[in-house]
Design a protein around this motif. Structure first.
Motif, short mmCIF file in Angstrom:
data_model
loop_
_atom_site.label_atom_id
_atom_site.label_comp_id
_atom_site.label_asym_id
_atom_site.label_seq_id
_atom_site.Cartn_x
_atom_site.Cartn_y
_atom_site.Cartn_z
N SER A 73 -2.79 -7.71 1.83
CA SER A 73 -2.35 -6.32 1.66
C SER A 73 -1.17 -6.04 2.58
O SER A 73 -0.89 -6.79 3.51
N CYS A 74 -0.47 -4.94 2.30
CA CYS A 74 0.78 -4.66 2.99
C CYS A 74 0.94 -3.15 3.12
O CYS A 74 0.72 -2.42 2.15
N SER A 75 1.31 -2.69 4.30
CA SER A 75 1.59 -1.26 4.46
C SER A 75 2.75 -1.09 5.43
O SER A 75 3.01 -1.94 6.27
N GLN A 83 4.12 6.85 4.09
CA GLN A 83 3.39 5.63 4.36
C GLN A 83 3.02 5.07 3.00
O GLN A 83 2.45 5.77 2.16
N SER A 85 1.26 1.71 0.82
CA SER A 85 0.30 0.63 0.93
C SER A 85 0.29 -0.15 -0.39
O SER A 85 0.22 0.45 -1.46
N TYR A 86 0.37 -1.47 -0.28
CA TYR A 86 0.30 -2.37 -1.43
C TYR A 86 -0.94 -3.23 -1.25
O TYR A 86 -1.16 -3.80 -0.19
N LYS A 108 0.67 7.88 1.08
CA LYS A 108 -0.13 8.85 1.81
C LYS A 108 0.53 10.21 1.66
O LYS A 108 1.70 10.40 2.01
N TRP A 113 -4.71 9.26 0.67
CA TRP A 113 -3.96 8.25 -0.08
C TRP A 113 -4.12 8.52 -1.57
O TRP A 113 -5.23 8.75 -2.05
N CYS A 148 6.50 -5.78 5.18
CA CYS A 148 5.17 -5.34 5.58
C CYS A 148 5.14 -5.10 7.09
O CYS A 148 5.68 -5.87 7.86
#
Length: 173
Positions: A73-75, A83, A85-86, A108, A113, A148
């Motif tokens: 995951s990536c944020s 923000q 998030s992936y 977000k 989210w 990321c």
């Protein structure tokens, strides 16, 4: 004379049927699968729609069903306003100027989210939808792929100011 003509013909035929090193290199170059970032470009989207580090993808060109795979995951934050998030897998359907039924990308908004479910290309803008609300951004904000953890401000280098506004997701579309 006929014998040398026959020999010459055989040499020409054999040389045409055997792969040369340059033609096999050209073939392998042409057979290389494009990257996920190049596929985005083929559908009129900038590469910065995905963060750096995509390790693979799948695409069914008949249905437009796609998946992009990250190494986990990536944020990150963008310009201190958003923000993102992936998940390790981003899925949906792609067509010219449209990403629909997206799964795996969230933003977000205030304290919660919400999933980004659709992205439309409208001229020089990208319009992001979270279902009941949406926001538009200039396409040139997505020329670079975010990283990321640090987004576009990695290694102390600050990106030039862009036209990202503070949270427009609060208005309905």
């Amino acid at each position: 004379m006929a014998s040398s003509y026959t020999t010459l013909c055989l040499i020409l035929i054999l040389s045409q049927s055997l792969p040369s090193s340059s033609s096999s290199q050209e073939t392998s170059f042409l057979d290389q699968k494009p990257t996920a970032y190049e596929i985005l470009g083929d559908y009129n989207f900038p590469k910065g729609m995905l963060p750096k580090g995509v390790v693979g993808y799948s695409l069914d060109t008949t249905t437009g069903r796609f998946s992009a795979f990250l190494n986990g995951s990536c944020s990150f934050s963008l310009e201190g306003s958003y923000q993102l998030s992936y998940k390790s897998s981003v899925n949906g359907y792609i067509s010219q100027g449209r990403l629909s039924r997206l799964e795996g990308v969230s933003v977000k908004v205030f304290f919660m989210w919400v999933d980004i479910v659709e992205v439309l290309r409208n001229g020089d803008d990208l319009e992001f939808s979270v279902g009941i609300a949406g926001a538009g951004f200039p396409i040139d904000n997505f020329e670079e792929c975010p990283q990321c953890g640090c987004g576009l401000n990695c290694g102390g280098a600050k990106r030039k100011a862009s036209k990202i506004r503070s949270n427009p997701f609060v208005s309905s579309s």
